[in-house]
Design a protein around this motif. Structure first.
Motif, PDB file in Angstrom:
ATOM      1  N   GLU A   1       0.812  -1.214   0.000  1.00 43.64           N
ATOM      2  CA  GLU A   1       0.000   0.000   0.000  1.00 43.64           C
ATOM      3  C   GLU A   1       0.850   1.271   0.000  1.00 43.64           C
ATOM      4  N   ASP A   2       2.016   1.220   0.646  1.00 40.28           N
ATOM      5  CA  ASP A   2       2.863   2.421   0.723  1.00 40.28           C
ATOM      6  C   ASP A   2       3.732   2.608  -0.527  1.00 40.28           C
ATOM      7  N   GLY A   3       3.535   1.788  -1.560  1.00 40.60           N
ATOM      8  CA  GLY A   3       4.264   1.973  -2.807  1.00 40.60           C
ATOM      9  C   GLY A   3       5.549   1.169  -2.919  1.00 40.60           C
TER      10      GLY A   3
ATOM     11  N   LYS B   1       9.285   4.165  -5.258  1.00 35.97           N
ATOM     12  CA  LYS B   1       7.873   4.027  -4.867  1.00 35.97           C
ATOM     13  C   LYS B   1       7.068   3.862  -6.145  1.00 35.97           C
ATOM     14  N   TRP B   2       6.104   2.954  -6.112  1.00 35.81           N
ATOM     15  CA  TRP B   2       5.391   2.582  -7.331  1.00 35.81           C
ATOM     16  C   TRP B   2       3.896   2.521  -7.076  1.00 35.81           C
ATOM     17  N   LYS B   3       3.117   2.762  -8.149  1.00 32.13           N
ATOM     18  CA  LYS B   3       1.658   2.667  -7.945  1.00 32.13           C
ATOM     19  C   LYS B   3       1.039   1.452  -8.614  1.00 32.13           C
ATOM     20  N   ASP B   4       1.763   0.815  -9.531  1.00 37.09           N
ATOM     21  CA  ASP B   4       1.255  -0.456 -10.068  1.00 37.09           C
ATOM     22  C   ASP B   4       2.426  -1.290 -10.588  1.00 37.09           C
TER      23      ASP B   4
ATOM     24  N   ASP C   1       5.558   4.323 -11.960  1.00 47.36           N
ATOM     25  CA  ASP C   1       5.945   5.161 -10.818  1.00 47.36           C
ATOM     26  C   ASP C   1       4.775   6.053 -10.423  1.00 47.36           C
ATOM     27  N   THR C   2       4.959   6.834  -9.349  1.00 51.46           N
ATOM     28  CA  THR C   2       3.828   7.603  -8.807  1.00 51.46           C
ATOM     29  C   THR C   2       3.362   8.684  -9.785  1.00 51.46           C
TER      30      THR C   2
ATOM     31  N   GLU D   1      -2.435   4.899 -15.604  1.00 49.82           N
ATOM     32  CA  GLU D   1      -3.065   4.618 -14.309  1.00 49.82           C
ATOM     33  C   GLU D   1      -2.798   3.197 -13.845  1.00 49.82           C
TER      34      GLU D   1
END
Lengths: 356, 73
Positions: free
Chosen positions: A56-58, A90-93, A105-106, A145
Protein backbone atom coordinates in the motif's frame (compact mmCIF):
# COMPACT_ATOMS: atom_id res chain seq x y z
CA UNK A 1 -0.34 -7.42 10.67
CA UNK A 2 -0.42 -9.06 7.27
CA UNK A 3 1.06 -12.37 6.19
CA UNK A 4 1.50 -13.71 2.67
CA UNK A 5 1.08 -17.44 2.07
CA UNK A 6 1.99 -19.28 -1.13
CA UNK A 7 2.08 -22.74 -2.70
CA UNK A 8 2.85 -24.27 -6.11
CA UNK A 9 5.68 -24.29 -8.63
CA UNK A 10 8.95 -23.18 -7.03
CA UNK A 11 11.87 -24.40 -9.17
CA UNK A 12 13.43 -20.91 -9.27
CA UNK A 13 12.46 -19.69 -5.78
CA UNK A 14 9.41 -17.86 -7.15
CA UNK A 15 7.45 -18.56 -3.96
CA UNK A 16 10.04 -16.55 -2.03
CA UNK A 17 10.01 -18.95 0.91
CA UNK A 18 13.78 -19.58 0.84
CA UNK A 19 13.46 -22.96 -0.90
CA UNK A 20 13.23 -24.22 -4.49
CA UNK A 21 10.95 -27.16 -3.70
CA UNK A 22 7.36 -27.17 -4.97
CA UNK A 23 4.74 -26.87 -2.20
CA UNK A 24 1.26 -28.40 -2.12
CA UNK A 25 0.15 -26.51 0.99
CA UNK A 26 0.26 -22.80 1.81
CA UNK A 27 3.38 -21.58 3.59
CA UNK A 28 4.63 -18.14 4.69
CA UNK A 29 6.88 -16.26 2.28
CA UNK A 30 10.08 -14.61 3.55
CA UNK A 31 11.60 -11.15 3.17
CA UNK A 32 15.36 -10.45 3.04
CA UNK A 33 15.12 -7.59 5.49
CA UNK A 34 13.15 -9.84 7.82
CA UNK A 35 10.37 -7.30 8.09
CA UNK A 36 7.21 -8.34 9.72
CA UNK A 37 5.02 -6.91 7.05
CA UNK A 38 3.77 -3.56 8.27
CA UNK A 39 2.13 -2.35 5.07
CA UNK A 40 -0.89 -3.89 3.39
CA UNK A 41 -0.05 -6.02 0.34
CA UNK A 42 -2.14 -4.65 -2.54
CA UNK A 43 -1.16 -6.81 -5.49
CA UNK A 44 0.79 -9.98 -6.24
CA UNK A 45 2.03 -10.42 -9.81
CA UNK A 46 3.53 -13.68 -11.03
CA UNK A 47 5.82 -14.10 -14.04
CA UNK A 48 7.27 -17.29 -15.50
CA UNK A 49 9.66 -17.80 -12.59
CA UNK A 50 9.45 -14.59 -10.58
CA UNK A 51 6.94 -12.81 -8.35
CA UNK A 52 6.33 -9.17 -7.37
CA UNK A 53 4.44 -7.84 -4.35
CA UNK A 54 3.14 -4.26 -4.30
CA UNK A 55 2.42 -2.77 -0.87
CA UNK A 56 0.00 0.00 0.00
CA UNK A 57 2.86 2.42 0.72
CA UNK A 58 4.26 1.97 -2.81
CA UNK A 59 7.09 -0.40 -1.95
CA UNK A 60 7.64 -3.35 -4.28
CA UNK A 61 9.42 -6.59 -3.40
CA UNK A 62 10.48 -9.33 -5.82
CA UNK A 63 11.64 -12.96 -5.56
CA UNK A 64 12.55 -15.81 -7.90
CA UNK A 65 14.67 -15.98 -11.04
CA UNK A 66 16.80 -12.95 -11.84
CA UNK A 67 18.53 -14.57 -14.82
CA UNK A 68 17.70 -11.66 -17.13
CA UNK A 69 17.29 -8.90 -14.55
CA UNK A 70 13.54 -9.50 -14.21
CA UNK A 71 13.58 -8.87 -10.44
CA UNK A 72 14.42 -5.18 -10.84
CA UNK A 73 17.46 -5.64 -8.57
CA UNK A 74 21.02 -5.84 -9.88
CA UNK A 75 21.59 -9.31 -11.37
CA UNK A 76 25.33 -8.89 -10.81
CA UNK A 77 24.56 -9.54 -7.16
CA UNK A 78 22.54 -12.68 -7.80
CA UNK A 79 20.91 -14.77 -10.56
CA UNK A 80 18.01 -15.45 -8.22
CA UNK A 81 16.52 -14.27 -4.96
CA UNK A 82 15.10 -17.03 -2.73
CA UNK A 83 13.39 -14.44 -0.54
CA UNK A 84 11.58 -11.19 -1.33
CA UNK A 85 13.97 -8.26 -1.81
CA UNK A 86 13.03 -4.58 -2.23
CA UNK A 87 13.08 -2.75 -5.57
CA UNK A 88 14.24 0.86 -5.09
CA UNK A 89 11.60 3.57 -5.45
CA UNK A 90 7.87 4.03 -4.87
CA UNK A 91 5.39 2.58 -7.33
CA UNK A 92 1.66 2.67 -7.95
CA UNK A 93 1.25 -0.46 -10.07
CA UNK A 94 3.27 -3.52 -11.10
CA UNK A 95 2.91 -6.39 -13.57
CA UNK A 96 4.94 -9.42 -14.65
CA UNK A 97 5.28 -11.09 -18.03
CA UNK A 98 7.17 -14.28 -18.84
CA UNK A 99 10.71 -13.02 -18.10
CA UNK A 100 10.17 -9.31 -17.48
CA UNK A 101 8.43 -6.83 -15.19
CA UNK A 102 6.77 -3.46 -15.69
CA UNK A 103 6.43 -0.83 -12.94
CA UNK A 104 4.41 2.40 -12.91
CA UNK A 105 5.95 5.16 -10.82
CA UNK A 106 3.83 7.60 -8.81
CA UNK A 107 3.83 10.01 -11.78
CA UNK A 108 2.39 7.30 -14.06
CA UNK A 109 5.60 6.72 -16.01
CA UNK A 110 6.25 3.08 -17.00
CA UNK A 111 9.59 1.34 -16.33
CA UNK A 112 10.56 -2.19 -17.35
CA UNK A 113 13.41 -4.70 -17.10
CA UNK A 114 14.24 -8.35 -17.77
CA UNK A 115 14.17 -10.10 -21.14
CA UNK A 116 11.76 -9.36 -23.97
CA UNK A 117 12.88 -10.72 -27.32
CA UNK A 118 9.74 -9.46 -29.08
CA UNK A 119 9.38 -5.91 -27.78
CA UNK A 120 8.00 -6.77 -24.33
CA UNK A 121 10.18 -4.13 -22.60
CA UNK A 122 8.93 -1.22 -24.75
CA UNK A 123 12.22 0.62 -24.33
CA UNK A 124 13.06 1.02 -28.02
CA UNK A 125 13.59 -0.74 -31.32
CA UNK A 126 15.39 -4.06 -30.94
CA UNK A 127 16.27 -3.58 -27.24
CA UNK A 128 15.79 -7.05 -25.77
CA UNK A 129 17.20 -6.89 -22.27
CA UNK A 130 17.58 -4.48 -19.35
CA UNK A 131 19.18 -5.36 -16.02
CA UNK A 132 17.44 -2.65 -14.02
CA UNK A 133 14.18 -0.70 -14.36
CA UNK A 134 14.47 1.36 -17.54
CA UNK A 135 12.09 4.08 -18.69
CA UNK A 136 9.61 2.89 -21.31
CA UNK A 137 9.63 5.05 -24.48
CA UNK A 138 6.43 6.98 -23.82
CA UNK A 139 5.47 10.12 -25.77
CA UNK A 140 5.86 13.32 -23.72
CA UNK A 141 3.01 14.00 -21.34
CA UNK A 142 1.47 10.53 -21.56
CA UNK A 143 0.94 8.89 -18.18
CA UNK A 144 -0.70 5.65 -17.11
CA UNK A 145 -3.06 4.62 -14.31
CA UNK A 146 -2.75 0.84 -14.43
CA UNK A 147 -0.59 -1.74 -16.17
CA UNK A 148 -1.08 -5.45 -17.00
CA UNK A 149 1.21 -7.95 -18.67
CA UNK A 150 0.34 -10.97 -20.73
CA UNK A 151 2.90 -13.68 -21.27
CA UNK A 152 4.64 -11.66 -24.02
CA UNK A 153 3.08 -8.21 -23.98
CA UNK A 154 2.15 -5.23 -21.85
CA UNK A 155 -0.92 -2.99 -21.92
CA UNK A 156 -1.25 0.19 -19.86
CA UNK A 157 -4.36 2.36 -19.47
CA UNK A 158 -4.48 6.13 -19.24
CA UNK A 159 -6.75 8.07 -16.87
CA UNK A 160 -9.21 8.65 -19.72
CA UNK A 161 -9.60 4.96 -20.54
CA UNK A 162 -7.24 4.71 -23.54
CA UNK A 163 -4.98 1.68 -23.94
CA UNK A 164 -1.33 1.66 -25.04
CA UNK A 165 0.51 -1.59 -25.69
CA UNK A 166 3.82 -3.10 -26.63
CA UNK A 167 5.28 -6.58 -27.20
CA UNK A 168 3.95 -9.49 -29.24
CA UNK A 169 1.13 -8.49 -31.59
CA UNK A 170 1.17 -11.05 -34.46
CA UNK A 171 -2.26 -12.43 -33.56
CA UNK A 172 -3.94 -9.04 -33.10
CA UNK A 173 -3.52 -9.01 -29.30
CA UNK A 174 -2.70 -5.28 -29.53
CA UNK A 175 -5.29 -4.58 -32.23
CA UNK A 176 -5.32 -5.37 -35.95
CA UNK A 177 -1.77 -5.02 -37.31
CA UNK A 178 -0.61 -3.85 -40.75
CA UNK A 179 0.71 -6.54 -43.11
CA UNK A 180 4.44 -6.66 -43.77
CA UNK A 181 6.03 -7.12 -47.22
CA UNK A 182 5.97 -10.92 -46.70
CA UNK A 183 2.21 -10.78 -46.33
CA UNK A 184 2.29 -11.62 -42.60
CA UNK A 185 1.01 -9.22 -39.94
CA UNK A 186 3.55 -7.23 -37.95
CA UNK A 187 4.82 -9.45 -35.10
CA UNK A 188 6.29 -7.07 -32.49
CA UNK A 189 5.79 -3.54 -31.18
CA UNK A 190 8.96 -2.16 -29.52
CA UNK A 191 7.61 1.13 -28.14
CA UNK A 192 4.11 1.89 -26.79
CA UNK A 193 1.41 2.40 -29.41
CA UNK A 194 -2.25 3.29 -28.92
CA UNK A 195 -4.62 0.34 -29.37
CA UNK A 196 -7.38 0.90 -31.89
CA UNK A 197 -10.49 -0.62 -30.29
CA UNK A 198 -14.27 -0.26 -30.71
CA UNK A 199 -14.48 1.34 -27.23
CA UNK A 200 -14.16 5.04 -26.35
CA UNK A 201 -13.31 4.18 -22.76
CA UNK A 202 -11.96 0.83 -21.58
CA UNK A 203 -12.99 0.00 -18.01
CA UNK A 204 -11.21 -3.38 -17.72
CA UNK A 205 -8.78 -5.38 -19.80
CA UNK A 206 -7.26 -8.85 -19.43
CA UNK A 207 -4.87 -10.80 -21.60
CA UNK A 208 -4.87 -14.47 -22.48
CA UNK A 209 -1.81 -15.95 -24.10
CA UNK A 210 -3.01 -15.22 -27.64
CA UNK A 211 -5.74 -12.60 -27.33
CA UNK A 212 -6.84 -9.60 -25.28
CA UNK A 213 -10.26 -8.90 -23.73
CA UNK A 214 -11.51 -5.36 -23.20
CA UNK A 215 -14.67 -4.15 -21.52
CA UNK A 216 -16.46 -0.83 -21.94
CA UNK A 217 -18.72 1.21 -19.66
CA UNK A 218 -21.80 -0.57 -21.02
CA UNK A 219 -20.45 -3.97 -19.80
CA UNK A 220 -19.84 -5.14 -23.38
CA UNK A 221 -16.72 -7.28 -23.76
CA UNK A 222 -14.68 -7.51 -26.96
CA UNK A 223 -11.95 -9.97 -27.87
CA UNK A 224 -8.95 -8.56 -29.74
CA UNK A 225 -7.40 -11.29 -31.89
CA UNK A 226 -6.99 -11.97 -35.57
CA UNK A 227 -10.29 -10.11 -35.72
CA UNK A 228 -12.18 -8.00 -33.21
CA UNK A 229 -15.30 -9.79 -31.96
CA UNK A 230 -17.95 -9.11 -29.36
CA UNK A 231 -17.97 -11.80 -26.66
CA UNK A 232 -21.39 -13.43 -26.40
CA UNK A 233 -22.24 -13.45 -22.72
CA UNK A 234 -23.98 -16.42 -21.14
CA UNK A 235 -27.53 -15.63 -19.89
CA UNK A 236 -26.25 -16.64 -16.43
CA UNK A 237 -24.13 -13.50 -16.40
CA UNK A 238 -26.42 -10.59 -15.51
CA UNK A 239 -23.68 -8.13 -14.70
CA UNK A 240 -19.96 -8.85 -15.02
CA UNK A 241 -18.41 -8.32 -11.58
CA UNK A 242 -15.01 -9.74 -12.51
CA UNK A 243 -13.13 -10.84 -15.63
CA UNK A 244 -10.01 -12.98 -15.22
CA UNK A 245 -7.95 -14.94 -17.74
CA UNK A 246 -5.83 -18.04 -17.63
CA UNK A 247 -3.42 -18.49 -20.55
CA UNK A 248 -6.00 -20.29 -22.67
CA UNK A 249 -9.40 -19.46 -21.14
CA UNK A 250 -11.51 -16.57 -19.84
CA UNK A 251 -13.69 -16.49 -16.71
CA UNK A 252 -16.57 -14.13 -15.99
CA UNK A 253 -17.92 -13.79 -12.46
CA UNK A 254 -21.40 -12.45 -11.83
CA UNK A 255 -22.08 -12.48 -8.08
CA UNK A 256 -21.82 -16.17 -7.14
CA UNK A 257 -21.67 -17.56 -10.66
CA UNK A 258 -18.52 -18.13 -12.69
CA UNK A 259 -18.86 -18.83 -16.40
CA UNK A 260 -15.73 -20.01 -18.20
CA UNK A 261 -14.87 -20.24 -21.91
CA UNK A 262 -11.83 -21.74 -23.63
CA UNK A 263 -9.39 -24.63 -23.19
CA UNK A 264 -10.60 -27.35 -20.80
CA UNK A 265 -7.71 -29.83 -21.13
CA UNK A 266 -7.14 -29.87 -17.34
CA UNK A 267 -10.41 -28.78 -15.76
CA UNK A 268 -9.77 -25.07 -16.34
CA UNK A 269 -13.44 -24.36 -17.14
CA UNK A 270 -15.09 -24.27 -13.71
CA UNK A 271 -17.92 -26.74 -13.36
CA UNK A 272 -18.57 -26.58 -9.65
CA UNK A 273 -20.26 -24.31 -7.11
CA UNK A 274 -18.90 -23.57 -3.64
CA UNK A 275 -21.17 -24.08 -0.64
CA UNK A 276 -21.11 -20.42 0.35
CA UNK A 277 -21.24 -17.14 -1.62
CA UNK A 278 -18.18 -15.84 -3.44
CA UNK A 279 -16.19 -12.76 -2.48
CA UNK A 280 -13.81 -12.81 -5.46
CA UNK A 281 -11.84 -14.99 -7.87
CA UNK A 282 -8.27 -14.96 -9.15
CA UNK A 283 -6.50 -16.85 -11.91
CA UNK A 284 -3.02 -18.16 -12.60
CA UNK A 285 -1.56 -19.58 -15.81
CA UNK A 286 -3.90 -22.60 -15.93
CA UNK A 287 -5.69 -22.65 -12.56
CA UNK A 288 -8.11 -20.51 -10.61
CA UNK A 289 -8.89 -19.54 -7.01
CA UNK A 290 -12.01 -18.32 -5.23
CA UNK A 291 -12.49 -16.71 -1.82
CA UNK A 292 -15.85 -17.31 -0.16
CA UNK A 293 -17.76 -15.36 2.48
CA UNK A 294 -16.96 -18.04 5.07
CA UNK A 295 -13.27 -17.12 4.60
CA UNK A 296 -12.35 -20.26 2.68
CA UNK A 297 -10.11 -20.35 -0.40
CA UNK A 298 -10.63 -23.02 -3.05
CA UNK A 299 -8.59 -23.82 -6.17
CA UNK A 300 -9.43 -25.52 -9.46
CA UNK A 301 -7.83 -26.37 -12.81
CA UNK A 302 -4.32 -27.64 -13.55
CA UNK A 303 -2.59 -28.36 -10.23
CA UNK A 304 0.45 -30.45 -11.07
CA UNK A 305 2.83 -28.39 -8.92
CA UNK A 306 0.72 -28.25 -5.74
CA UNK A 307 -0.87 -24.94 -6.74
CA UNK A 308 -4.35 -26.41 -6.22
CA UNK A 309 -3.36 -28.04 -2.92
CA UNK A 310 -3.69 -31.77 -2.36
CA UNK A 311 -6.43 -34.11 -3.56
CA UNK A 312 -8.07 -34.49 -0.13
CA UNK A 313 -11.34 -36.18 -1.02
CA UNK A 314 -10.18 -39.28 -2.82
CA UNK A 315 -11.29 -41.67 -0.06
CA UNK A 316 -8.24 -43.72 -0.99
CA UNK A 317 -10.20 -44.81 -4.01
CA UNK A 318 -7.32 -44.76 -6.45
CA UNK A 319 -9.37 -45.51 -9.50
CA UNK A 320 -7.63 -45.41 -12.86
CA UNK A 321 -9.51 -42.38 -14.08
CA UNK A 322 -8.27 -40.19 -11.23
CA UNK A 323 -6.02 -37.68 -12.99
CA UNK A 324 -3.58 -36.49 -10.33
CA UNK A 325 -2.85 -33.14 -12.00
CA UNK A 326 -6.44 -32.04 -12.78
CA UNK A 327 -8.73 -30.48 -10.17
CA UNK A 328 -12.09 -30.37 -11.92
CA UNK A 329 -13.87 -29.64 -8.62
CA UNK A 330 -13.11 -26.83 -6.17
CA UNK A 331 -10.39 -27.97 -3.78
CA UNK A 332 -10.07 -26.33 -0.35
CA UNK A 333 -6.62 -24.78 0.19
CA UNK A 334 -7.26 -22.32 3.06
CA UNK A 335 -9.66 -22.79 5.96
CA UNK A 336 -8.17 -20.98 8.95
CA UNK A 337 -9.39 -18.28 11.34
CA UNK A 338 -7.31 -15.38 10.03
CA UNK A 339 -9.16 -13.14 7.62
CA UNK A 340 -8.18 -13.49 3.97
CA UNK A 341 -7.84 -10.05 2.40
CA UNK A 342 -6.59 -11.01 -1.07
CA UNK A 343 -5.91 -13.98 -3.35
CA UNK A 344 -3.73 -14.24 -6.45
CA UNK A 345 -2.37 -16.64 -9.04
CA UNK A 346 0.89 -16.90 -11.00
CA UNK A 347 2.45 -19.58 -13.23
CA UNK A 348 1.26 -22.63 -11.28
CA UNK A 349 1.55 -20.60 -8.06
CA UNK A 350 -1.22 -19.61 -5.61
CA UNK A 351 -1.17 -16.69 -3.16
CA UNK A 352 -3.29 -15.90 -0.11
CA UNK A 353 -2.86 -12.71 1.95
CA UNK A 354 -4.18 -12.89 5.50
CA UNK A 355 -4.55 -10.38 8.32
CA UNK A 356 -3.51 -11.67 11.71
CA UNK B 1 -2.16 -40.18 -24.82
CA UNK B 2 -3.96 -37.56 -26.92
CA UNK B 3 -5.75 -36.39 -23.77
CA UNK B 4 -2.46 -35.13 -22.37
CA UNK B 5 -1.91 -32.65 -25.22
CA UNK B 6 -2.52 -29.38 -23.44
CA UNK B 7 -2.67 -27.09 -26.46
CA UNK B 8 -1.58 -26.47 -30.06
CA UNK B 9 1.03 -23.79 -30.75
CA UNK B 10 2.12 -22.35 -34.11
CA UNK B 11 5.79 -22.75 -34.90
CA UNK B 12 6.16 -18.99 -35.45
CA UNK B 13 5.54 -18.52 -31.73
CA UNK B 14 8.46 -20.73 -30.72
CA UNK B 15 11.96 -19.39 -30.07
CA UNK B 16 14.81 -21.17 -31.86
CA UNK B 17 18.29 -21.60 -30.40
CA UNK B 18 20.79 -22.42 -33.20
CA UNK B 19 23.31 -23.72 -30.64
CA UNK B 20 21.10 -26.38 -29.02
CA UNK B 21 18.86 -26.80 -32.12
CA UNK B 22 15.87 -26.54 -29.77
CA UNK B 23 12.60 -24.75 -30.41
CA UNK B 24 11.07 -23.60 -27.13
CA UNK B 25 7.82 -22.12 -25.89
CA UNK B 26 6.69 -21.17 -22.32
CA UNK B 27 4.93 -23.84 -20.26
CA UNK B 28 2.38 -22.65 -17.67
CA UNK B 29 4.53 -24.29 -14.96
CA UNK B 30 7.39 -21.81 -15.56
CA UNK B 31 9.64 -24.14 -17.56
CA UNK B 32 9.63 -24.38 -21.37
CA UNK B 33 8.23 -26.86 -23.88
CA UNK B 34 11.04 -28.01 -26.17
CA UNK B 35 11.49 -29.99 -29.38
CA UNK B 36 14.61 -30.42 -31.51
CA UNK B 37 14.64 -29.16 -35.10
CA UNK B 38 15.72 -32.63 -36.22
CA UNK B 39 12.63 -34.17 -34.57
CA UNK B 40 10.39 -31.79 -36.50
CA UNK B 41 12.22 -32.76 -39.70
CA UNK B 42 11.47 -36.40 -38.85
CA UNK B 43 7.78 -35.58 -38.61
CA UNK B 44 7.52 -35.41 -34.80
CA UNK B 45 5.23 -32.63 -33.63
CA UNK B 46 4.95 -32.99 -29.84
CA UNK B 47 7.01 -30.61 -27.68
CA UNK B 48 7.44 -31.71 -24.07
CA UNK B 49 8.18 -29.88 -20.81
CA UNK B 50 11.09 -31.23 -18.75
CA UNK B 51 9.41 -30.22 -15.46
CA UNK B 52 5.83 -31.44 -15.83
CA UNK B 53 3.48 -33.72 -17.75
CA UNK B 54 2.13 -31.10 -20.15
CA UNK B 55 2.80 -31.36 -23.89
CA UNK B 56 1.90 -29.19 -26.87
CA UNK B 57 1.43 -30.00 -30.53
CA UNK B 58 3.53 -27.84 -32.85
CA UNK B 59 1.59 -26.54 -35.84
CA UNK B 60 3.90 -26.25 -38.86
CA UNK B 61 4.51 -27.03 -42.54
CA UNK B 62 7.67 -28.56 -43.90
CA UNK B 63 8.50 -25.15 -45.48
CA UNK B 64 8.42 -23.45 -42.08
CA UNK B 65 11.57 -25.32 -41.05
CA UNK B 66 13.75 -23.59 -43.69
CA UNK B 67 14.05 -20.37 -41.66
CA UNK B 68 15.58 -22.36 -38.78
CA UNK B 69 17.88 -24.51 -40.94
CA UNK B 70 19.28 -21.28 -42.43
CA UNK B 71 20.36 -20.22 -38.93
CA UNK B 72 22.53 -23.33 -38.53
CA UNK B 73 26.09 -23.14 -39.75
Amino acid sequence: MFLILACGSNGNFQLGNGSDEDLNYLQNVHFVDDVTIHGKPMKIAGGGNHTLILFEDGQVYSAGSNEYGQLGIDPVISKSSPRFAPILGKWKDVACGWEFLVLLDTEGIAWSCGLGTKGELGIGDGIRQANKPTKVSIPDGLTFEIVRCGVFLTIARTLNGQLYGWGVCRKGQLGIQPKLSNGKPRASIWSPEKLETPLDYVTRFEMGRECTYIEGKDNLVYQLGTEITKVEMSPQIQHVDQIETMWSSIHFRSSNTIVSQGNNSHGQLLNDTPEDPLVCMATGSEHGLVLTQLNKVYAWGWGEHGNCGRHENNNDDDSDNQDPVTYSKLNLIYDDIHKVIAIGGGCATSWVVIEK
Amino acid sequence: MSESIYDEIEIDDFTFDPVTHLLQYPCPCGDKFAIALEDLEDGEDIAVCPSCSLMVRVIFDEDDLEQFKEQLE
